[in-house]
Design a protein around this motif. Structure first.
Motif, mmCIF file in Angstrom:
data_model
loop_
_atom_site.group_PDB
_atom_site.id
_atom_site.type_symbol
_atom_site.label_atom_id
_atom_site.label_comp_id
_atom_site.label_asym_id
_atom_site.label_seq_id
_atom_site.Cartn_x
_atom_site.Cartn_y
_atom_site.Cartn_z
ATOM 1 N N GLY A 194 0.806 -1.217 0.000
ATOM 2 C CA GLY A 194 0.000 0.000 0.000
ATOM 3 C C GLY A 194 0.838 1.265 0.000
ATOM 4 N N GLU A 195 2.073 1.160 0.510
ATOM 5 C CA GLU A 195 2.931 2.345 0.512
ATOM 6 C C GLU A 195 3.464 2.622 -0.893
ATOM 7 O OE1 GLU A 195 6.185 2.923 3.150
ATOM 8 O OE2 GLU A 195 4.893 2.979 4.916
ATOM 9 N N VAL A 196 3.841 3.856 -1.107
ATOM 10 C CA VAL A 196 4.423 4.251 -2.394
ATOM 11 C C VAL A 196 5.796 4.851 -2.108
ATOM 12 C CG1 VAL A 196 4.168 5.761 -4.396
ATOM 13 C CG2 VAL A 196 2.149 4.677 -3.407
ATOM 14 N N ARG A 197 6.813 4.357 -2.760
ATOM 15 C CA ARG A 197 8.172 4.862 -2.552
ATOM 16 C C ARG A 197 8.793 5.273 -3.892
ATOM 17 N NH1 ARG A 197 10.894 4.185 2.289
ATOM 18 N NH2 ARG A 197 9.345 3.958 3.938
ATOM 19 N N ASP A 198 9.502 6.382 -3.872
ATOM 20 C CA ASP A 198 10.194 6.822 -5.088
ATOM 21 C C ASP A 198 11.467 6.021 -5.305
ATOM 22 O OD1 ASP A 198 8.365 8.658 -5.804
ATOM 23 O OD2 ASP A 198 9.513 10.417 -5.190
ATOM 24 N N ILE A 199 11.672 5.595 -6.516
ATOM 25 C CA ILE A 199 12.924 4.955 -6.917
ATOM 26 C C ILE A 199 13.408 5.690 -8.165
ATOM 27 C CG2 ILE A 199 14.005 2.833 -7.787
ATOM 28 C CD1 ILE A 199 12.009 1.257 -6.104
ATOM 29 N N CYS A 200 14.702 6.005 -8.189
ATOM 30 C CA CYS A 200 15.267 6.717 -9.340
ATOM 31 C C CYS A 200 15.971 5.717 -10.261
ATOM 32 C CB CYS A 200 16.258 7.779 -8.876
ATOM 33 S SG CYS A 200 15.464 9.075 -7.902
ATOM 34 N N LEU A 201 15.558 5.702 -11.507
ATOM 35 C CA LEU A 201 16.264 4.895 -12.511
ATOM 36 C C LEU A 201 17.372 5.772 -13.089
ATOM 37 C CD1 LEU A 201 13.234 3.236 -14.365
ATOM 38 C CD2 LEU A 201 14.522 2.389 -12.387
ATOM 39 N N THR A 202 18.564 5.197 -13.235
ATOM 40 C CA THR A 202 19.700 5.990 -13.709
ATOM 41 C C THR A 202 20.125 5.542 -15.110
ATOM 42 O OG1 THR A 202 21.287 4.495 -12.675
ATOM 43 C CG2 THR A 202 20.531 6.355 -11.364
ATOM 44 N N PHE A 231 6.893 3.941 -6.956
ATOM 45 C CA PHE A 231 6.623 2.507 -7.065
ATOM 46 C C PHE A 231 5.631 2.150 -5.952
ATOM 47 C CE2 PHE A 231 9.909 0.249 -9.740
ATOM 48 C CZ PHE A 231 10.497 1.392 -10.278
ATOM 49 N N GLN A 232 4.518 1.536 -6.314
ATOM 50 C CA GLN A 232 3.561 1.126 -5.285
ATOM 51 C C GLN A 232 3.896 -0.283 -4.797
ATOM 52 O OE1 GLN A 232 -0.565 0.426 -6.242
ATOM 53 N NE2 GLN A 232 -1.214 1.244 -4.254
ATOM 54 N N VAL A 233 3.880 -0.466 -3.481
ATOM 55 C CA VAL A 233 4.134 -1.795 -2.911
ATOM 56 C C VAL A 233 2.833 -2.586 -2.958
ATOM 57 C CG1 VAL A 233 5.010 -3.075 -0.930
ATOM 58 C CG2 VAL A 233 5.848 -0.761 -1.377
ATOM 59 N N ARG A 234 2.883 -3.768 -3.596
ATOM 60 C CA ARG A 234 1.680 -4.574 -3.816
ATOM 61 C C ARG A 234 1.955 -6.040 -3.522
ATOM 62 N NH1 ARG A 234 -2.003 -2.775 -7.741
ATOM 63 N NH2 ARG A 234 -2.468 -4.980 -7.873
ATOM 64 N N HIS A 235 0.878 -6.753 -3.188
ATOM 65 C CA HIS A 235 1.015 -8.200 -2.992
ATOM 66 C C HIS A 235 1.072 -8.937 -4.335
ATOM 67 C CE1 HIS A 235 0.768 -8.608 1.326
ATOM 68 N NE2 HIS A 235 -0.148 -7.673 1.335
ATOM 69 N N ASN A 236 0.287 -8.444 -5.284
ATOM 70 C CA ASN A 236 0.142 -9.195 -6.536
ATOM 71 C C ASN A 236 0.528 -8.360 -7.748
ATOM 72 O OD1 ASN A 236 -0.981 -11.468 -5.196
ATOM 73 N ND2 ASN A 236 -2.893 -10.308 -5.006
ATOM 74 N N ASP A 237 0.901 -9.057 -8.800
ATOM 75 C CA ASP A 237 1.236 -8.428 -10.067
ATOM 76 C C ASP A 237 -0.033 -7.770 -10.635
ATOM 77 O OD1 ASP A 237 1.928 -7.808 -12.642
ATOM 78 O OD2 ASP A 237 2.869 -9.733 -13.080
ATOM 79 N N PRO A 238 -0.034 -6.450 -10.839
ATOM 80 C CA PRO A 238 -1.244 -5.795 -11.357
ATOM 81 C C PRO A 238 -1.557 -6.179 -12.798
ATOM 82 C CG PRO A 238 0.580 -4.247 -11.257
ATOM 83 C CD PRO A 238 1.058 -5.500 -10.599
ATOM 84 N N ASN A 239 -0.598 -6.802 -13.469
ATOM 85 C CA ASN A 239 -0.811 -7.162 -14.877
ATOM 86 C C ASN A 239 -1.283 -8.595 -15.057
ATOM 87 O OD1 ASN A 239 0.202 -4.588 -15.813
ATOM 88 N ND2 ASN A 239 2.179 -5.320 -15.075
ATOM 89 N N ARG A 240 -1.605 -9.300 -13.955
ATOM 90 C CA ARG A 240 -2.077 -10.689 -14.084
ATOM 91 C C ARG A 240 -3.485 -10.834 -13.547
ATOM 92 N NH1 ARG A 240 1.876 -15.620 -13.558
ATOM 93 N NH2 ARG A 240 -0.156 -16.511 -13.402
#
Lengths: 188, 149
Positions: free
Chosen positions: B121-129, B140-149
């Motif tokens: 449920g938390e959302v954390r920023d991650i920087c892609l370099t 990035f949202q923390v989730r239990h399941n893959d949202p694409n399945r």
């Protein structure tokens, strides 16, 4: 013709579900599996015989694996949730065996596994004991990397064992949850 | 009269420049999520889709997050006999118009040395370099399941 008509009439009265063919029995795989004893998350010996009378969902992995292993644990937990809704969770025992006894101690498994809320038994042991169990189930694993940061190449099948501890079916790590739930039901 | 023509030409040039700017897209990240794991987990995996709609190639070479002491690009490879292994991916280059998906069982972002394990449920920023592009810092949202399945 008259017989068919009577059968169809019977189906009409009894209900169509009763006339559907029963699902086929899952064949016993006698090339894989067998009893074993390792150490559970409470530090006590736990043997497959301790689960006699219960269907077992058995799988291998390690908790430092970020991608496949937590996903598999989460899917097994989903199976348990479905079975709990059907009142059958107590008849099924998920069992997780680590490849990585160095980091996955009983203490670590005890802290790690309850989060999945699936009553998973976590098993660890000596390298030799774990390798012997893995071999019985046709599981291959190979450690690679530095001493303080290593991973495993491993097979990741999930095993469905019946109440006598016999292997009845193998699934890939991204198994279909409904398929496993339905297969478990045929073994209860 | 001459000034009018000059002015019209300038306007046309400005419009043309504007149009070409609008046509050249950006490098974007979508569908970013982290798999929820137990609080004692030493690692987390992140997934996303990276799209290069710009007019030049870009090379993703890593990531950083304030709650992870180390972040690496990883790949999960499956052999013919079903064995899976994790490999370190040095970099991923996308030509203009290309995209790459980091998804469970394939390429993933591996976060290690976690100072905290953010819960579902938390959302954390991650920087892609990138080697040739500014960092892209996305939630990035923390989730239990893959949202694409």
């Amino acid at each position: 013709m008259q017989l068919l008509a009577r059968f169809l009439t019977l189906c009409w009265f009894v209900g169509l579900a009763a006339c559907e063919p029963a699902p086929p029995d899952l064949p016993v795989n006698d090339r894989l599996g067998g009893d074993f004893t390792l150490t559970d998350q409470d530090g006590r010996p736990w043997g497959l015989g301790d689960a006699r009378g219960r269907v077992v969902i058995l799988f291998f992995g390690y908790t430092h694996c970020p991608d496949i292993c937590p996903a598999t644990l989460a899917r097994v937990a989903q199976v348990q949730r479905h079975l709990r809704e059907q009142g059958a969770a107590g008849a099924v025992q998920p069992v997780f065996i680590t490849f990585d006894p160095q980091r996955d101690t009983a203490q670590h498994l005890k802290a790690y596994l309850p989060w999945f809320k699936a009553d998973i038994i976590g098993l660890t042991g000596s390298d030799a004991d774990i390798r012997a169990v893995a071999q019985r189930y046709g599981v291959v694993f190979l450690k690679s990397g530095a001493a303080d940061r290593y991973d495993f190449t491993h097979s990741d099948f999930i095993y469905l064992l019946d109440a006598q501890g016999r292997v009845r079916k193998l699934y890939p790590a991204d198994f279909n949850i409904d398929e496993v739930v339905n297969d478990v039901q045929t073994l209860l | 009269m001459m000034f009018k023509h000059f002015s019209e030409s300038l306007s046309a040039l400005a419009l043309l420049a504007l149009a070409s700017t609008a046509h050249a897209g950006e490098v974007t990240v979508s569908g970013a999520w982290l798999r929820a794991v137990p609080p004692v987990s030493p690692t987390m995996a992140g997934y996303f889709e990276l799209n290069n709609d710009s007019d030049s190639a870009v090379t993703l070479n890593g990531a950083s997050a304030d709650f992870a002491g180390m972040a690496m690009l990883h790949g999960t490879e499956t052999k013919a006999d079903g064995q899976r292994s994790m490999t370190h991916v040095d970099a991923v280059t996308l030509k203009p118009g290309e995209s790459v998906t980091f998804a469970p069982g394939g390429k993933h972002l591996m976060l290690m040395k976690l100072s905290t394990v953010p819960p579902s449920g938390e959302v954390r920023d991650i920087c892609l370099t990138f080697t040739d592009h500014d960092d892209l810092c996305v939630p990035f949202q923390v989730r239990h399941n893959d949202p694409n399945r």
